[in-house]
Design an enzyme around this catalytic site. Structure first.
Site, PDB file in Angstrom:
ATOM      1  N   GLU A 117       1.238 115.718  54.123  1.00 51.84           N
ATOM      2  CA  GLU A 117       1.748 114.519  54.786  1.00 51.84           C
ATOM      3  C   GLU A 117       1.532 113.258  53.959  1.00 51.84           C
ATOM      4  OE1 GLU A 117       3.440 114.255  57.532  1.00 51.84           O
ATOM      5  OE2 GLU A 117       3.288 116.313  58.309  1.00 51.84           O
ATOM      6  N   ASP A 126       9.458 106.397  58.742  1.00 53.84           N
ATOM      7  CA  ASP A 126       9.666 107.612  57.949  1.00 53.84           C
ATOM      8  C   ASP A 126      11.154 107.787  57.632  1.00 53.84           C
ATOM      9  OD1 ASP A 126      10.853 108.554  60.256  1.00 53.84           O
ATOM     10  OD2 ASP A 126       9.400 110.132  60.633  1.00 53.84           O
TER      11      ASP A 126
END
Length: 250
Positions: A117, A126
């Site tokens: 991540e 994101d």
């Protein structure tokens, strides 16, 4: 007015056809109940054919001369079969290892997911424009939020454990006791952490694992390589690493 035959008690006591049909129904029904209450797999083809054979025996018994001696012989045979099946089940359960613990899985999953991540201490958008912070956390996140390294790591541990518990609701007992290693559990948890519990829980990857196809289940994890409707190179690479983790020790 009663519709029972006058000698129903003697028929029940000595009728081969009656008990064969009862046994056939039990063979078809009991495995379904067993799966509903325990989540353990069984072979439906075997159960179906055994049930059919018993029902056919019951039909044949309607034209076969029957008596108490036949009833005793068939009862003895059924008793032996039931005893063998029970002993086999007990032996299998006795040989089963303890299910992998949450601590064991987190020891593998947390650093693996943290590396996949990446960490950003300040909230950002994101690739699909969702506010995200730390190691990919999105719940309750808004732009402008900040967290320390320690807070991010603790948040990751909590969320990984939550995702694992949610995903385990989709695994049957045989999978939990016999098919999951800390690495395989971590691989599935990592994919669920990235794609969602429900998505992976209902996926082909989980169905294959529950059916005993471990390699096929690990392979199916690689199918989850899209975001926003298109294949992303980063997700392709991540899924390959999860697949490799899933296959460890196979």
């Amino acid at each position: 007015m009663s519709r029972l035959i006058s000698d129903w008690r003697s028929v029940v006591a000595s009728s081969l056809s009656f008990w064969m049909q009862i046994a056939g129904l039990l063979v078809l029904i009991v495995p379904e109940l067993w799966y509903a209450f325990t989540g353990q797999d069984y072979n439906p083809v075997l159960a179906w054919w055994l049930g059919v054979l018993l029902l056919v025996a019951g039909v044949v018994g309607r034209i076969w001369r029957q008596g108490l001696s036949w009833w005793r012989e068939w009862l003895r045979l059924i008793g032996v079969v039931v005893l063998v099946v029970l002993l086999a089940l007990l032996a299998t359960r006795g040989a089963s290892a303890e299910p992998v613990s949450e601590i064991e899985t987190l020891r593998v999953a947390v650093p693996f997911i943290a590396k996949e991540e990446g960490k950003r201490n300040e909230a950002y958008l994101d690739v699909v424009r969702v506010p995200t912070i730390c190691y990919g956390s999105t719940r309750g996140v808004s732009l402008g939020m900040k967290m320390t390294d320690a807070e991010c790591l603790q948040l990751l541990r909590e969320e990984v454990a939550e995702y694992r518990r949610g995903l385990h609701a989709y695994f049957n007992l045989t999978t939990k006791y016999q098919r999951l290693t800390p690495e395989r559990d971590a691989a599935y948890t990592s994919t669920a952490f990235n794609c969602g519990i429900r998505a992976i829980g209902r996926s082909t990857a989980t169905r294959r694992l529950n059916a005993g196809d471990i390699r096929g289940g690990c392979e199916a994890l690689t199918w989850w390589n899209k975001a926003g409707g298109r294949v992303l190179r980063g997700l392709v690479n991540r899924r390959e690493r999860e697949r490799a983790l899933c296959l460890q020790g196979l």
